[in-house]
Design a protein around this motif. Structure first.
Motif, PDB file in Angstrom:
ATOM      1  N   LEU A 133     -41.256 -26.332   0.947  1.00  0.00           N
ATOM      2  CA  LEU A 133     -40.005 -25.964   0.298  1.00  0.00           C
ATOM      3  C   LEU A 133     -39.383 -27.189  -0.367  1.00  0.00           C
ATOM      4  O   LEU A 133     -39.712 -28.332  -0.018  1.00  0.00           O
ATOM      5  N   PRO A 134     -38.479 -26.980  -1.328  1.00  0.00           N
ATOM      6  CA  PRO A 134     -37.789 -28.129  -1.925  1.00  0.00           C
ATOM      7  C   PRO A 134     -37.092 -28.959  -0.859  1.00  0.00           C
ATOM      8  O   PRO A 134     -36.630 -28.434   0.162  1.00  0.00           O
ATOM      9  N   SER A 135     -37.011 -30.252  -1.077  1.00  0.00           N
ATOM     10  CA  SER A 135     -36.317 -31.105  -0.118  1.00  0.00           C
ATOM     11  C   SER A 135     -34.838 -30.732  -0.068  1.00  0.00           C
ATOM     12  O   SER A 135     -34.317 -30.089  -0.985  1.00  0.00           O
ATOM     13  N   ILE A 136     -34.191 -31.104   1.008  1.00  0.00           N
ATOM     14  CA  ILE A 136     -32.768 -30.796   1.164  1.00  0.00           C
ATOM     15  C   ILE A 136     -31.968 -31.377   0.012  1.00  0.00           C
ATOM     16  O   ILE A 136     -31.094 -30.708  -0.560  1.00  0.00           O
ATOM     17  N   ARG A 137     -32.279 -32.608  -0.343  1.00  0.00           N
ATOM     18  CA  ARG A 137     -31.528 -33.262  -1.423  1.00  0.00           C
ATOM     19  C   ARG A 137     -31.766 -32.564  -2.752  1.00  0.00           C
ATOM     20  O   ARG A 137     -30.819 -32.277  -3.494  1.00  0.00           O
ATOM     21  N   SER A 138     -33.034 -32.296  -3.094  1.00  0.00           N
ATOM     22  CA  SER A 138     -33.327 -31.712  -4.409  1.00  0.00           C
ATOM     23  C   SER A 138     -32.740 -30.309  -4.540  1.00  0.00           C
ATOM     24  O   SER A 138     -32.211 -29.947  -5.602  1.00  0.00           O
ATOM     25  N   ASN A 187     -23.409 -28.560  -1.037  1.00  0.00           N
ATOM     26  CA  ASN A 187     -23.483 -29.672  -0.095  1.00  0.00           C
ATOM     27  C   ASN A 187     -24.820 -29.650   0.649  1.00  0.00           C
ATOM     28  O   ASN A 187     -25.370 -28.588   0.931  1.00  0.00           O
ATOM     29  N   LYS A 188     -25.333 -30.842   0.967  1.00  0.00           N
ATOM     30  CA  LYS A 188     -26.598 -30.915   1.693  1.00  0.00           C
ATOM     31  C   LYS A 188     -26.520 -30.213   3.052  1.00  0.00           C
ATOM     32  O   LYS A 188     -27.510 -29.648   3.527  1.00  0.00           O
ATOM     33  N   LEU A 189     -25.346 -30.246   3.675  1.00  0.00           N
ATOM     34  CA  LEU A 189     -25.189 -29.586   4.963  1.00  0.00           C
ATOM     35  C   LEU A 189     -25.394 -28.071   4.854  1.00  0.00           C
ATOM     36  O   LEU A 189     -25.858 -27.423   5.791  1.00  0.00           O
ATOM     37  N   THR A 190     -25.037 -27.512   3.680  1.00  0.00           N
ATOM     38  CA  THR A 190     -25.238 -26.078   3.453  1.00  0.00           C
ATOM     39  C   THR A 190     -26.721 -25.740   3.430  1.00  0.00           C
ATOM     40  O   THR A 190     -27.157 -24.732   4.010  1.00  0.00           O
ATOM     41  N   VAL A 191     -27.514 -26.593   2.775  1.00  0.00           N
ATOM     42  CA  VAL A 191     -28.963 -26.379   2.734  1.00  0.00           C
ATOM     43  C   VAL A 191     -29.574 -26.557   4.123  1.00  0.00           C
ATOM     44  O   VAL A 191     -30.445 -25.789   4.537  1.00  0.00           O
ATOM     45  N   ILE A 192     -29.096 -27.554   4.851  1.00  0.00           N
ATOM     46  CA  ILE A 192     -29.592 -27.787   6.214  1.00  0.00           C
ATOM     47  C   ILE A 192     -29.351 -26.555   7.080  1.00  0.00           C
ATOM     48  O   ILE A 192     -30.221 -26.134   7.845  1.00  0.00           O
TER      49      ILE A 192
END
Length: 501
Positions: A36-41, A49-54
């Protein structure tokens, strides 16, 4: 990756991301093994926000759809299914059991603890998962105590720590149960929650509805309260609702006790339609429901929302625990209590033990807040599914055709139904003499019942294979023509089980 998000929707962004990726994975558009795409990308491409993806990735991991590789990112899992399309042949006699509430919970529990401390015992009797890594827990416990500081050694409110109740409320959104932290009471495992609720709803001599079979610990509480038990038989779909209505009308019970998801001891999960019909009957005859879903979260496939999620008029009290998903020694459970029932139960909790251990609450809070609990559940579900398949295959290979069993959709155990003439106590004794401990099904009935065994599949494949092979040989010895010709009487009100096709 382009994900269309509705930023004005009441559905949180992280859930929209999870749902979108889940559809792609389950449809095969994102194939197994793909990264999957990295959290940052991903956070940059969809501007969140990165926390949302996490959070979204953590939910997908908890759902068993993806896994994390250290230093490499997240990858799509290979699809794991039960591998068993055959329907369960569980079809017991549909006879109601009326009882003053006899049970053998104390004897069975203490005997199980004693036997498990012996060496070389294959323990199929337990209702708990296999032991987790102590090193893993020690790290979580150390972090939890560091964060909470001296507060962990102070007294607390009887309903439990606010931060834990907030985290549980967030966790319950996923299975479809939306409640506030104020509607949650932390208890010392689900056993205390059951005791508090049953003491609240019942007085000596009151009628109470239970499923037969049912959790033997609940039967022990009812016996201690002096309640009169009406055991409504289970079908392969759940409690027999026709018989339930008949006894709601004739006996006007004060409580219905049910286990809707991953039933103990059968492993059965009821459908959405069954849950709605059960709630409708409870409302019609004004009988509260005590829903005990201690194994919620250990499902192999999606399950309906709890009955409590359908409740709009405070008829249902919901109970669950972390003891069945983490470890038995961590005695943290909870109740969801709404409306006028909440405050009396909080007062009753205070009189019972003031509050649950603040240390245990802090450890569970850290597990939930860090995302470790979701990942732990995902690993546990995968392991349990594999072990369940091993046991089902071993049952097909070694058990006589006259034995029936359930095919659970999760949890820790399945239920085997034996022919009426088999002496279940002797079978259990013979098994223990060969270092196999099983739960005698008699403990799960409030009196009467049919011969049965509850078998826990949380073991190594080698132990499962060996234990089921031993049990199969013992059962075949009791099914020989010589033994059957002795004409032993059946035990209680039971119906002979036919041979599987």
């Amino acid at each position: 990756m382009n994900i269309l998000l509705d930023r004005h929707s009441p559905n949180p962004i992280y859930l929209q991301i999870r749902d979108y990726l889940s559809r792609l994975i389950q449809s095969g558009k994102i194939p197994a093994g793909q990264k999957l795409p990295s959290i940052r990308s991903l956070s940059e491409s969809i501007q969140v926000n990165k926390l949302t993806v996490i959070e979204a990735y953590s939910l997908l991991e908890a759902d068993g759809l993806i896994h994390a590789r250290q230093g490499s990112g997240y990858f799509v899992n290979r699809t794991v299914t039960s591998g068993f399309t055959k329907r369960s042949n569980f079809a017991p006699a549909q006879e109601v059991i009326i009882s003053e509430g006899e049970g053998s919970f104390f004897h069975q529990y203490t005997s199980s603890i004693q036997a498990r401390r012996q060496q070389n015992i294959i323990d199929f009797s337990s209702g708990f998962p296999s032991a987790s890594s102590s090193n893993y827990l020690q790290k979580i416990a150390k972090r939890a105590l560091t964060k909470t500081g001296d507060n962990v050694f102070k007294e607390d409110f009887p309903q439990g720590q606010l931060v834990l109740r907030e985290l549980i409320a967030q966790m319950l959104v996923q299975p479809g149960l939306e409640v506030s932290p104020e509607e949650i009471i932390i208890t010392s495992g689900s056993q205390q929650a059951l005791s508090l609720a049953m003491q609240y709803y019942l007085q000596k001599g009151d009628w109470v509805i239970v499923e037969t079979p049912t959790y033997h610990g609940a039967l022990g509480i009812l016996e201690n309260l002096g309640a009169k038990v009406i055991g409504i038989p289970m079908t392969a779909e759940g409690m027999n609702l026709e018989l339930l209505e008949q006894y709601l009308k004739s006996h006007r019970p004060k409580l219905i006790y049910t286990i809707s998801t991953l039933h103990n001891p059968t492993g059965i999960t009821t459908s959405q339609e069954h849950r709605q019909a059960l709630l409708g009957l409870a409302q019609q005859y004004e009988c509260p429901i005590l829903e005990d879903n201690a194994y919620e979260g250990l499902n192999f496939e999606p399950v309906p929302a709890p009955i409590k999620a359908l409740d709009r008029d405070n008829w249902v009290t919901y109970i669950s625990t972390f003891s069945k998903t983490l470890m038995p020694g961590l005695r943290v459970g909870y109740m969801v209590v709404t409306g006028e029932h909440r405050q009396p139960l909080v007062k009753q909790k205070l009189l019972n033990d003031l509050h649950v251990s603040t240390v245990s609450q802090a450890i569970v809070s850290e597990l939930l807040a860090s995302g470790h609990y979701r990942r732990h559940l995902s690993r546990l579900r995968t392991s349990n599914l594999q072990n369940c398949n091993v046991m089902l295959q071993a049952l097909e290979r070694y058990f006589p055709d006259a034995i029936a069993w359930t095919i659970p959709k999760g949890g820790l155990f399945l239920w085997t139904h034996l022919p009426n003439h088999l002496p279940i106590q002797a079978i259990c004794r013979d098994a223990l003499s060969e270092h196999v401990l099983v739960a005698n099904g008699a403990a799960f009935f409030p009196g009467g019942g049919y011969p049965a065994m509850r078998l826990n599949f949380c073991h190594t494949p080698e132990d499962i294979e060996q234990g089921i092979k031993i049990l199969g040989r013992i059962l075949k010895n009791y099914l020989t023509p010589t033994y059957i010709s002795l004409g032993l009487p059946s035990q209680g009100r039971r119906q002979e089980l036919g041979v599987r096709s």
